[in-house]
Design a protein around this motif. Sequence first.
Motif, PDB file in Angstrom:
ATOM      1  N   GLU A  81      -5.194  12.624  12.441  1.00  0.00           N
ATOM      2  CA  GLU A  81      -3.803  12.799  12.017  1.00  0.00           C
ATOM      3  C   GLU A  81      -2.986  11.537  12.259  1.00  0.00           C
ATOM      4  OE1 GLU A  81      -0.910  14.931  10.066  1.00  0.00           O
ATOM      5  OE2 GLU A  81      -3.031  15.426  10.392  1.00  0.00           O
ATOM      6  N   ASP A  82      -3.265  10.864  13.356  1.00  0.00           N
ATOM      7  CA  ASP A  82      -2.542   9.632  13.660  1.00  0.00           C
ATOM      8  C   ASP A  82      -2.888   8.539  12.655  1.00  0.00           C
ATOM      9  OD1 ASP A  82      -0.653   8.443  15.547  1.00  0.00           O
ATOM     10  OD2 ASP A  82      -2.287   7.084  16.044  1.00  0.00           O
ATOM     11  N   ALA A  83      -4.161   8.470  12.265  1.00  0.00           N
ATOM     12  CA  ALA A  83      -4.559   7.510  11.235  1.00  0.00           C
ATOM     13  C   ALA A  83      -3.869   7.829   9.914  1.00  0.00           C
ATOM     14  CB  ALA A  83      -6.071   7.527  11.062  1.00  0.00           C
ATOM     15  N   ARG A  84      -3.803   9.106   9.582  1.00  0.00           N
ATOM     16  CA  ARG A  84      -3.114   9.526   8.353  1.00  0.00           C
ATOM     17  C   ARG A  84      -1.647   9.104   8.393  1.00  0.00           C
ATOM     18  NH1 ARG A  84      -0.243  14.353   7.445  1.00  0.00           N
ATOM     19  NH2 ARG A  84      -0.086  14.975   5.232  1.00  0.00           N
ATOM     20  N   ASP A  85      -0.994   9.308   9.538  1.00  0.00           N
ATOM     21  CA  ASP A  85       0.409   8.924   9.676  1.00  0.00           C
ATOM     22  C   ASP A  85       0.597   7.425   9.452  1.00  0.00           C
ATOM     23  OD1 ASP A  85       3.267   9.417  10.806  1.00  0.00           O
ATOM     24  OD2 ASP A  85       2.460   7.826  12.081  1.00  0.00           O
ATOM     25  N   GLY A  86      -0.283   6.622  10.051  1.00  0.00           N
ATOM     26  CA  GLY A  86      -0.179   5.175   9.874  1.00  0.00           C
ATOM     27  C   GLY A  86      -0.382   4.745   8.433  1.00  0.00           C
ATOM     28  N   LEU A  87      -1.296   5.401   7.747  1.00  0.00           N
ATOM     29  CA  LEU A  87      -1.559   5.060   6.348  1.00  0.00           C
ATOM     30  C   LEU A  87      -0.401   5.450   5.441  1.00  0.00           C
ATOM     31  CD1 LEU A  87      -5.287   6.157   6.361  1.00  0.00           C
ATOM     32  CD2 LEU A  87      -4.495   3.842   5.805  1.00  0.00           C
ATOM     33  N   LEU A  88       0.200   6.605   5.706  1.00  0.00           N
ATOM     34  CA  LEU A  88       1.368   7.009   4.925  1.00  0.00           C
ATOM     35  C   LEU A  88       2.530   6.044   5.151  1.00  0.00           C
ATOM     36  CD1 LEU A  88       1.198  10.883   5.423  1.00  0.00           C
ATOM     37  CD2 LEU A  88       0.729   9.615   3.309  1.00  0.00           C
ATOM     38  N   TRP A  89       2.694   5.590   6.405  1.00  0.00           N
ATOM     39  CA  TRP A  89       3.720   4.575   6.677  1.00  0.00           C
ATOM     40  C   TRP A  89       3.424   3.291   5.910  1.00  0.00           C
ATOM     41  CZ3 TRP A  89       2.899  -0.119   9.413  1.00  0.00           C
ATOM     42  CH2 TRP A  89       4.060  -0.882   9.612  1.00  0.00           C
ATOM     43  N   ALA A  90       2.150   2.886   5.900  1.00  0.00           N
ATOM     44  CA  ALA A  90       1.775   1.672   5.167  1.00  0.00           C
ATOM     45  C   ALA A  90       2.135   1.800   3.689  1.00  0.00           C
ATOM     46  CB  ALA A  90       0.283   1.413   5.329  1.00  0.00           C
ATOM     47  N   GLU A  91       1.856   2.953   3.105  1.00  0.00           N
ATOM     48  CA  GLU A  91       2.226   3.158   1.698  1.00  0.00           C
ATOM     49  C   GLU A  91       3.741   3.061   1.520  1.00  0.00           C
ATOM     50  OE1 GLU A  91       0.564   6.821   0.200  1.00  0.00           O
ATOM     51  OE2 GLU A  91      -1.029   5.678  -0.783  1.00  0.00           O
ATOM     52  N   SER A  92       4.498   3.558   2.490  1.00  0.00           N
ATOM     53  CA  SER A  92       5.963   3.599   2.362  1.00  0.00           C
ATOM     54  C   SER A  92       6.602   2.222   2.398  1.00  0.00           C
ATOM     55  CB  SER A  92       6.561   4.474   3.466  1.00  0.00           C
ATOM     56  OG  SER A  92       6.555   3.809   4.727  1.00  0.00           O
ATOM     57  N   ILE A  93       5.916   1.242   2.965  1.00  0.00           N
ATOM     58  CA  ILE A  93       6.490  -0.116   3.036  1.00  0.00           C
ATOM     59  C   ILE A  93       5.881  -1.047   1.982  1.00  0.00           C
ATOM     60  CG2 ILE A  93       7.031   0.108   5.492  1.00  0.00           C
ATOM     61  CD1 ILE A  93       4.601  -1.813   5.994  1.00  0.00           C
ATOM     62  N   GLY A  94       5.154  -0.468   1.026  1.00  0.00           N
ATOM     63  CA  GLY A  94       4.622  -1.291  -0.057  1.00  0.00           C
ATOM     64  C   GLY A  94       3.145  -1.544   0.011  1.00  0.00           C
ATOM     65  N   GLY A  95       2.434  -0.770   0.822  1.00  0.00           N
ATOM     66  CA  GLY A  95       0.984  -0.915   0.890  1.00  0.00           C
ATOM     67  C   GLY A  95       0.564  -2.215   1.544  1.00  0.00           C
ATOM     68  N   LEU A  96      -0.551  -2.748   1.112  1.00  0.00           N
ATOM     69  CA  LEU A  96      -1.102  -3.951   1.735  1.00  0.00           C
ATOM     70  C   LEU A  96      -0.138  -5.124   1.637  1.00  0.00           C
ATOM     71  CD1 LEU A  96      -3.503  -5.242   3.179  1.00  0.00           C
ATOM     72  CD2 LEU A  96      -4.469  -5.785   0.934  1.00  0.00           C
ATOM     73  N   LYS A  97       0.561  -5.248   0.521  1.00  0.00           N
ATOM     74  CA  LYS A  97       1.521  -6.350   0.363  1.00  0.00           C
ATOM     75  C   LYS A  97       2.576  -6.301   1.461  1.00  0.00           C
ATOM     76  CE  LYS A  97       4.614  -8.478  -3.065  1.00  0.00           C
ATOM     77  NZ  LYS A  97       5.876  -8.403  -2.313  1.00  0.00           N
ATOM     78  N   GLY A  98       3.126  -5.127   1.714  1.00  0.00           N
ATOM     79  CA  GLY A  98       4.128  -4.998   2.761  1.00  0.00           C
ATOM     80  C   GLY A  98       3.569  -5.259   4.139  1.00  0.00           C
ATOM     81  N   LEU A  99       2.343  -4.805   4.386  1.00  0.00           N
ATOM     82  CA  LEU A  99       1.699  -5.041   5.679  1.00  0.00           C
ATOM     83  C   LEU A  99       1.478  -6.529   5.918  1.00  0.00           C
ATOM     84  CD1 LEU A  99      -0.954  -2.182   5.493  1.00  0.00           C
ATOM     85  CD2 LEU A  99       1.041  -2.216   7.007  1.00  0.00           C
ATOM     86  N   VAL A 100       0.999  -7.221   4.902  1.00  0.00           N
ATOM     87  CA  VAL A 100       0.740  -8.661   5.027  1.00  0.00           C
ATOM     88  C   VAL A 100       2.052  -9.413   5.249  1.00  0.00           C
ATOM     89  CG1 VAL A 100      -0.063 -10.724   3.800  1.00  0.00           C
ATOM     90  CG2 VAL A 100      -1.414  -8.614   3.722  1.00  0.00           C
ATOM     91  N   GLU A 101       3.105  -9.031   4.536  1.00  0.00           N
ATOM     92  CA  GLU A 101       4.393  -9.714   4.693  1.00  0.00           C
ATOM     93  C   GLU A 101       4.930  -9.561   6.114  1.00  0.00           C
ATOM     94  OE1 GLU A 101       6.808  -8.025   1.647  1.00  0.00           O
ATOM     95  OE2 GLU A 101       6.042  -9.363   0.059  1.00  0.00           O
ATOM     96  N   ARG A 102       4.822  -8.378   6.683  1.00  0.00           N
ATOM     97  CA  ARG A 102       5.298  -8.166   8.051  1.00  0.00           C
ATOM     98  C   ARG A 102       4.454  -8.962   9.046  1.00  0.00           C
ATOM     99  NH1 ARG A 102       8.613  -3.721   9.278  1.00  0.00           N
ATOM    100  NH2 ARG A 102       7.544  -3.510  11.289  1.00  0.00           N
ATOM    101  N   THR A 103       3.142  -8.994   8.817  1.00  0.00           N
ATOM    102  CA  THR A 103       2.254  -9.764   9.678  1.00  0.00           C
ATOM    103  C   THR A 103       2.583 -11.248   9.613  1.00  0.00           C
ATOM    104  OG1 THR A 103       0.488  -8.139   9.377  1.00  0.00           O
ATOM    105  CG2 THR A 103      -0.162 -10.328  10.145  1.00  0.00           C
ATOM    106  N   ASP A 104       2.776 -11.744   8.406  1.00  0.00           N
ATOM    107  CA  ASP A 104       3.080 -13.168   8.226  1.00  0.00           C
ATOM    108  C   ASP A 104       4.411 -13.544   8.869  1.00  0.00           C
ATOM    109  OD1 ASP A 104       0.709 -13.505   6.889  1.00  0.00           O
ATOM    110  OD2 ASP A 104       1.607 -13.586   4.884  1.00  0.00           O
TER     111      ASP A 104
END
Length: 384
Positions: free
Chosen positions: A251-274
């Motif tokens: 369930e925790d993994a599901r929550d993290g993935l839904l959050w990732a989708e909400s910020i734009g998916g991989l593109k959003g994740l990479v931008e925050r990391t960068d």
Amino acid sequence: MQPAVRPTNPCFGSGPTAKRPGWSLSALEAALVGRSHRSSEGKARLGEVIALSRAVLGVPADYKVGIVPASDTGAYEMAMWSLLGARGVDILAWESFGEGWLTDATKQLKLPDLRALKAPYGRLPDLGEVDFERDVCFTWNGTTSGVRVPDGAWIPDDRRGLTLCDATSAAFAMELPWDKLDVVTYSWQKALGGEAQHGILVLSPRAVERLESHTPAWPLPKIFRMTKGGKLNEGIFKGETINTPSMLAVEDARDGLLWAESIGGLKGLVERTDANFQAVSDWTTTSEWIDFLAEAPETRSPTSICLKVKDPALASRPEAEQAAVLKAMTGTLAKMGVAQDIGSYRDAPPGLRLWGGATVEAADMAVLLPWLDWAYQEANAAVA
């Protein structure tokens, strides 16, 4: 002077990593606790995590994605034990996890045709020496050294061997060239801050063909077996896990993935990391005491950001004395609630390791950096 403002979240450790912004235990209220993972609802929830993982990472439709036991370690060892031995193997090692895979291949599997391509902390081996007629094992991002491969250009399209990539601190933070990778593994407790326990195993069609055509020379434990009657056990890649998973962790993994989708998916994740990495990079350019452990800029990890002392007064002293200063420094910051778990990995040179993945807020990273300057001065003076 001691900074006045503390980071909102002091979790800068590299695994398990910070939870997503806004996370609380209420995110797990829908967990299927007390239910069988083999129930229709349990399988559906596991299948949803697999589907979300595929969507966020952009895994090709013909690749298999499965949830397997024992975190990234279990996933990678599952791949090694099941796939290696059909060809010679090149293993790249430039930090502790790559060294671990090398140890497994030499002392456990005892592969007869093995080449080790090694480099010290802070560097990569010569990627031009890799022979892709052979199977190749490597980490995309060295979690304990902060050294990553710069891209996938060094991997040819017409390779004959398989590429087995440990991507545990790269997935969800960096673009992965799927056409260059035949096996990819990672764990939930890295870039999405998930609870530990399970690993993800991704297989290309070429890897599946190897599974179905190659029988290892050694016995396989039950939790490593991916075939039945010589054919891939498709259930593993549809949510029918080999052993019992924690539905809270799922369930925790599901929550993290839904959050990732909400910020734009991989593109959003990479931008925050960068953004986190850029803050640290800018800081090092003006610092008189700290620098990246990774020597070449293009190999510097934006997630497990490993740093070394460059202050000549300390860098010239024995490693034990350097470690004492850094231990005092990180201990002070931990007690003050400023930064937790930021010491270098136990096998790495003395230094700091900051997690810069997407679950860390760039504002917190910016607030942390003056504290590091202050704590270094305090600890250096105290130990001296």
